[in-house]
Scaffold this motif. Sequence first.
Motif, PDB file in Angstrom:
ATOM      1  N   GLY A 129       0.724  -1.322   0.035  1.00  0.00           N
ATOM      2  CA  GLY A 129      -0.111  -0.023  -0.141  1.00  0.00           C
ATOM      3  C   GLY A 129       1.043   1.421  -0.092  1.00  0.00           C
ATOM      4  N   ASP A 130       0.693   2.259  -0.842  1.00  0.00           N
ATOM      5  CA  ASP A 130       1.286   3.465  -0.966  1.00  0.00           C
ATOM      6  C   ASP A 130       0.268   4.659  -1.556  1.00  0.00           C
ATOM      7  N   ALA A 131       0.821   5.715  -1.587  1.00  0.00           N
ATOM      8  CA  ALA A 131      -0.122   6.971  -2.020  1.00  0.00           C
ATOM      9  C   ALA A 131      -0.901   6.616  -3.421  1.00  0.00           C
ATOM     10  N   THR A 132      -0.330   5.975  -4.234  1.00  0.00           N
ATOM     11  CA  THR A 132      -0.935   5.814  -5.661  1.00  0.00           C
ATOM     12  C   THR A 132      -1.340   4.286  -5.917  1.00  0.00           C
ATOM     13  N   THR A 133      -1.336   3.323  -5.007  1.00  0.00           N
ATOM     14  CA  THR A 133      -1.659   2.114  -5.202  1.00  0.00           C
ATOM     15  C   THR A 133      -3.112   1.870  -4.684  1.00  0.00           C
ATOM     16  N   ALA A 134      -3.975   1.440  -5.633  1.00  0.00           N
ATOM     17  CA  ALA A 134      -5.222   1.183  -5.213  1.00  0.00           C
ATOM     18  C   ALA A 134      -5.694  -0.199  -4.496  1.00  0.00           C
ATOM     19  N   VAL A 135      -6.174  -0.268  -3.337  1.00  0.00           N
ATOM     20  CA  VAL A 135      -6.461  -1.347  -2.440  1.00  0.00           C
ATOM     21  C   VAL A 135      -7.603  -2.104  -3.263  1.00  0.00           C
ATOM     22  N   GLY A 136      -7.574  -3.458  -3.348  1.00  0.00           N
ATOM     23  CA  GLY A 136      -8.766  -4.281  -3.852  1.00  0.00           C
ATOM     24  C   GLY A 136      -9.179  -5.220  -2.947  1.00  0.00           C
TER      25      GLY A 136
END
Length: 608
Positions: free
Chosen positions: A415-422
């Motif tokens: 998880g980071d500022a630009t990664t979307a959680v799914g």
Amino acid sequence: MPSRSSARLAALTVAAVCSAASTVVIAAPAHADAVRVHDIQGTTRISPYAGQQVTDVAGIVTGVRTYGSSRGFWIQDPNPDADPATSEGVFVFTSSTPKVAVGDAVTVTGTVSEFVPGGASSGNQAVTEIVRPTVTVVSGGNAVPAATVVDAKSVPAAYAPAGDPAANNSINGLTLQPRKYALDFYESLEGMNVQVGDARVVGATDPYTELWVTVKPWENRNRRGGTVYGSYDAQNTGRLQVQSLGKTADFPTANVGDTLTGATAGPLDYNQFGGYTIVANRIGTLKSAGLERETTRKQKSGELAVATYNVENLDPSDATFDEHASAIVNNLKSPDIVSLEEIQDNNGATNDGTVAADLTVTKLIDAIVAAGGPRYDWRAVDPTDNADGGEPGGNIRQVFLFNPQRVSFTDRAGGDATTAVGVTEVRGKAALTVSPGRIDPANAAWNSSRKPLVGEFVFRGRTVFVIANHFNSKGGDQGLTSQYQPVARSSETQRHQQAALVNAFVKDVLDTQKNADVIALGDINDFEFSGTAQILEGDGELWSAIKSLPKSERYSYLYQGNSQVLDQILVSPSIRRGCDVEYDSVHLNSEFNDQISDHDPQVLRFKP
């Protein structure tokens, strides 16, 4: 958004410029004998003499403003006409300190101007003024015209007429009906000497030496003395702002529920920060109601306590850490999970690229321990620099605090500022692809706004998904006293988009595991009856638990004397169906003049 202080100072500067620039001089003056104050005010919101020069307009000085960007004085004609729609008072804008005194009989020559506080783009109503004046003092020590009493009987129950569709729903050109509509009633008294008596405070004294009272004691009253805002169609018509023409030190320091006993009187003005305002040269005596900060109960061993708390731009330089810690430990009783909104980075508003907030969070955790609370653990995702709105350089974000003695966090890397959680399925159960993570952070719905923080927790063997939100603010919306009725709420567009994304994510979780426990909480920046809340709730994927409270108890924030909901905790069907769900809006900030945040925290207790 900028701090409230800087926003206010900027607005005052604009007001000064606009006042000076709004004058239009026409060579031919109106005949002195034909023009009285009520002629200038007319029967609509816009003067029939706007832009024209008037000569020797007579009146008695009722108030003098010697400070700020709008210096000048009010005059009132002691010989009113018989038309209740025409005000007998008007403001004379001098820009410099006026050389008149209350009780002076004066004549004024100048240009009639319609000044819009906040500028035309704000949608605010205009204030009729005489600008660039030449003032002659005829005599001094005259009796001031008696104040018009404003009370529950005189203020109509209906708020405002519908605007003229041909004028973009403006009410400016409509003939005033002061016996039918509250806004028309107040407008018919613009600039006049008015008085309220034994007025209950419904908005605490703020840093700008203002407070709010109501002249309708039973209008949507709650048990703590406030006036609850419960519908777009049911405005609270008895609210008035009170400022003072006296010394700042003499202004009462009031909380909600207190009373200004006796008369509070002065000219009725209109400003961009609250609309109709008594600029008082006489203020009633403050009588305290003894309002105390609320404390919720401690969760039982089998109950999970989840809270949301907007700590208002908290950064390491602030002096409020101990007070916030005490609130969490003593008033909220150390919830198992706390969603914090408006945690700033390690150097606050310093705009140097810093995005980490470990110093801010650790300082709060240490203060909580010192206050006798647990040593919370925490999770967050640092934002991209200056991408999430808020104070420039501050990089506000949501943070999860959790008590590791009571609840565990399921970490899933990536998880980071630009990664979307799914959402994925693990052994027949829903699971996050990253934890903590952010919902669709690249979506345009989150431009210059906070991205939701999602975490996977476990309590007594049961997984609970928590989504911490801080939606787009209401900045840019037209005020309740706007010239446009009904008012435009332009900021809703982005919040509706944000709500749809959060609802879609919750739907993904529930499609994967029908009985999953999901909580979406935070500063939603919208009401429980709003379209935003309806989109979040969807087709039953979520339910705003503040609606379990009586309507009179539904509020977390005060704005312009309205006690209203901005902070919410929404729950999935598996939580709602339980008979053990308990919700508490813990009122410890919004009603007090010495608040450490402008939001009240919310607590939900249930048995997963």
